[in-house]
Design a protein around this motif. Structure first.
Motif, PDB file in Angstrom:
ATOM      1  N   ALA A   1     -12.986   7.671 -16.267  1.00 30.70           N
ATOM      2  CA  ALA A   1     -12.385   8.036 -15.440  1.00 30.70           C
ATOM      3  C   ALA A   1     -12.802   9.445 -13.984  1.00 30.70           C
ATOM      4  N   ASN A   2     -12.861   9.592 -14.947  1.00 30.28           N
ATOM      5  CA  ASN A   2     -13.849  10.952 -13.415  1.00 30.28           C
ATOM      6  C   ASN A   2     -14.000  10.114 -11.737  1.00 30.28           C
ATOM      7  N   LYS A   3     -14.982   9.287 -12.202  1.00 26.53           N
ATOM      8  CA  LYS A   3     -15.401   8.121 -10.881  1.00 26.53           C
ATOM      9  C   LYS A   3     -14.550   7.558 -10.363  1.00 26.53           C
ATOM     10  N   MET A   4     -13.057   6.783 -11.250  1.00 32.53           N
ATOM     11  CA  MET A   4     -12.627   5.761 -10.208  1.00 32.53           C
ATOM     12  C   MET A   4     -11.945   6.568  -9.859  1.00 32.53           C
ATOM     13  N   ASP A   5     -11.019   5.544  -8.598  1.00 28.90           N
ATOM     14  CA  ASP A   5      -9.337   6.335  -7.907  1.00 28.90           C
ATOM     15  C   ASP A   5      -8.403   6.458  -9.112  1.00 28.90           C
ATOM     16  N   PRO A   6      -7.851   7.610  -9.364  1.00 29.08           N
ATOM     17  CA  PRO A   6      -6.418   7.419 -10.612  1.00 29.08           C
ATOM     18  C   PRO A   6      -5.532   6.136  -9.903  1.00 29.08           C
ATOM     19  N   ARG A   7      -5.154   5.503 -10.677  1.00 33.32           N
ATOM     20  CA  ARG A   7      -4.420   4.410 -11.363  1.00 33.32           C
ATOM     21  C   ARG A   7      -2.853   5.519 -11.104  1.00 33.32           C
ATOM     22  N   PRO A   8      -1.711   3.862 -10.674  1.00 31.55           N
ATOM     23  CA  PRO A   8      -0.478   4.631 -10.651  1.00 31.55           C
ATOM     24  C   PRO A   8      -0.146   5.373 -12.013  1.00 31.55           C
ATOM     25  N   GLU A   9      -0.878   4.700 -12.905  1.00 31.93           N
ATOM     26  CA  GLU A   9       0.260   5.889 -14.061  1.00 31.93           C
ATOM     27  C   GLU A   9      -0.660   7.388 -14.264  1.00 31.93           C
ATOM     28  N   ASP A  10      -1.335   7.538 -13.767  1.00 26.86           N
ATOM     29  CA  ASP A  10      -2.684   8.431 -13.701  1.00 26.86           C
ATOM     30  C   ASP A  10      -1.555   9.465 -13.079  1.00 26.86           C
ATOM     31  N   ARG A  11      -1.690   9.427 -11.894  1.00 30.58           N
ATOM     32  CA  ARG A  11      -1.025   9.654 -10.530  1.00 30.58           C
ATOM     33  C   ARG A  11       0.963  10.681 -10.737  1.00 30.58           C
ATOM     34  N   LEU A  12       1.244  12.160 -10.727  1.00 33.48           N
ATOM     35  CA  LEU A  12       1.998  12.178 -10.938  1.00 33.48           C
ATOM     36  C   LEU A  12       3.093  12.629  -9.980  1.00 33.48           C
ATOM     37  N   ASP A  13       2.551  11.138  -8.438  1.00 31.21           N
ATOM     38  CA  ASP A  13       3.727  11.346  -7.836  1.00 31.21           C
ATOM     39  C   ASP A  13       4.224   9.988  -7.124  1.00 31.21           C
ATOM     40  N   ALA A  14       3.266   8.847  -7.880  1.00 31.55           N
ATOM     41  CA  ALA A  14       3.712   7.902  -8.111  1.00 31.55           C
ATOM     42  C   ALA A  14       5.166   7.803  -8.346  1.00 31.55           C
ATOM     43  N   GLU A  15       5.094   6.248  -7.261  1.00 33.95           N
ATOM     44  CA  GLU A  15       6.327   5.668  -7.957  1.00 33.95           C
ATOM     45  C   GLU A  15       6.352   4.425  -8.497  1.00 33.95           C
ATOM     46  N   ILE A  16       6.913   4.021  -8.993  1.00 30.40           N
ATOM     47  CA  ILE A  16       6.981   2.425  -9.285  1.00 30.40           C
ATOM     48  C   ILE A  16       6.686   1.135  -8.605  1.00 30.40           C
ATOM     49  N   ALA A  17       6.990   1.697  -7.468  1.00 31.87           N
ATOM     50  CA  ALA A  17       6.774   0.253  -6.094  1.00 31.87           C
ATOM     51  C   ALA A  17       5.046   0.466  -6.309  1.00 31.87           C
ATOM     52  N   ASP A  18       4.431   1.876  -6.542  1.00 31.70           N
ATOM     53  CA  ASP A  18       3.049   1.486  -6.528  1.00 31.70           C
ATOM     54  C   ASP A  18       2.271   0.523  -7.818  1.00 31.70           C
ATOM     55  N   GLY A  19       3.252   0.977  -8.238  1.00 31.45           N
ATOM     56  CA  GLY A  19       2.140  -0.058  -9.425  1.00 31.45           C
ATOM     57  C   GLY A  19       2.180  -1.743  -9.638  1.00 31.45           C
ATOM     58  N   ALA A  20       3.429  -2.754  -8.821  1.00 32.76           N
ATOM     59  CA  ALA A  20       3.604  -3.448  -8.482  1.00 32.76           C
ATOM     60  C   ALA A  20       2.350  -4.950  -7.709  1.00 32.76           C
ATOM     61  N   GLY A  21       2.417  -6.066  -8.030  1.00 32.66           N
ATOM     62  CA  GLY A  21       1.341  -6.849  -7.296  1.00 32.66           C
ATOM     63  C   GLY A  21       0.917  -7.769  -8.658  1.00 32.66           C
ATOM     64  N   GLU A  22      -0.132  -8.358  -8.793  1.00 31.65           N
ATOM     65  CA  GLU A  22      -0.365  -9.191  -9.874  1.00 31.65           C
ATOM     66  C   GLU A  22      -1.649  -8.284 -10.981  1.00 31.65           C
ATOM     67  N   LEU A  23      -1.524  -8.564 -11.651  1.00 35.69           N
ATOM     68  CA  LEU A  23      -1.701  -7.617 -13.032  1.00 35.69           C
ATOM     69  C   LEU A  23      -3.288  -8.339 -13.215  1.00 35.69           C
ATOM     70  N   GLY A  24      -3.665  -9.151 -12.873  1.00 38.79           N
ATOM     71  CA  GLY A  24      -4.538  -9.781 -13.901  1.00 38.79           C
ATOM     72  C   GLY A  24      -4.676 -11.290 -14.605  1.00 38.79           C
ATOM     73  N   PHE A  25      -5.489 -11.692 -14.392  1.00 40.64           N
ATOM     74  CA  PHE A  25      -5.819 -13.254 -15.223  1.00 40.64           C
ATOM     75  C   PHE A  25      -4.827 -13.148 -17.001  1.00 40.64           C
ATOM     76  N   PHE A  26      -4.387 -13.392 -17.349  1.00 40.86           N
ATOM     77  CA  PHE A  26      -3.804 -14.295 -18.096  1.00 40.86           C
ATOM     78  C   PHE A  26      -3.228 -15.510 -18.930  1.00 40.86           C
ATOM     79  N   PRO A  27      -5.036 -16.018 -20.144  1.00 42.49           N
ATOM     80  CA  PRO A  27      -4.981 -17.015 -20.231  1.00 42.49           C
ATOM     81  C   PRO A  27      -3.954 -18.292 -20.712  1.00 42.49           C
ATOM     82  N   PRO A  28      -3.460 -19.451 -20.452  1.00 41.09           N
ATOM     83  CA  PRO A  28      -2.865 -19.469 -21.186  1.00 41.09           C
ATOM     84  C   PRO A  28      -2.924 -20.300 -22.678  1.00 41.09           C
ATOM     85  N   TYR A  29      -2.079 -21.152 -23.377  1.00 39.26           N
ATOM     86  CA  TYR A  29      -2.423 -21.127 -24.798  1.00 39.26           C
ATOM     87  C   TYR A  29      -4.139 -22.268 -24.291  1.00 39.26           C
TER      88      TYR A  29
END
Length: 138
Positions: A59-87
């Motif tokens: 965590a110290n080597k990464m850029d903080p995620r929106p969840e980790d920042r106190l000044d983050a807005e809800i819109a900062d977490g918008a966008g594609e979250l990753g690949f979710f496989p189908p059935y």
């Protein structure tokens, strides 16, 4: 990831206090203590410590995620979250072949365990390579 690291850190601290208390409570009985439970608690303590150390340094080597920042807005977490496989049917076949191997081993029907091993290799290959061909190929 600092929040996750501190969750595991808190669990480690809790287990550091609980493990000796468990040993003392079980050693008060006539049997001299529960080695199994104490060993399990000790290993759990070491595992949570290992995850805490990994997450803390990572965590110290990464850029903080929106969840980790106190000044983050809800819109900062918008966008594609990753690949979710189908059935997929492959986990079912992998589990059934594992069951066949265990059943054959438990009943000393080695021929059944060998058949399960061959079918397990096929189902494992299907599970690993399912996104290289067919409908969901990349």
């Amino acid at each position: 990831m600092k929040a996750e690291a501190w969750i595991f850190g808190g669990c480690t601290i809790f287990l550091i206090f609980v493990t000796p208390v468990y040993w003392l409570i079980t050693s008060a009985s006539d049997h001299g203590g529960d080695w199994t439970g104490t060993s399990a608690l000790t290993m759990t303590t070491l595992l949570t410590l290992m995850v805490f150390i990994y997450l803390y340094f990572h965590a110290n080597k990464m850029d903080p995620r929106p969840e980790d920042r106190l000044d983050a807005e809800i819109a900062d977490g918008a966008g594609e979250l990753g690949f979710f496989p189908p059935y997929s049917w492959w986990p079912l076949w992998a589990a059934l072949t594992l069951g066949l191997i265990v059943f054959g081993t438990a009943h000393q029907a080695w021929w059944l365990a060998v058949i399960g091993g061959v079918l397990g290799a096929v189902s494992l290959c299907g599970l690993v390579f399912e996104y290289y061909r067919g409908e969901h190929a990349h």
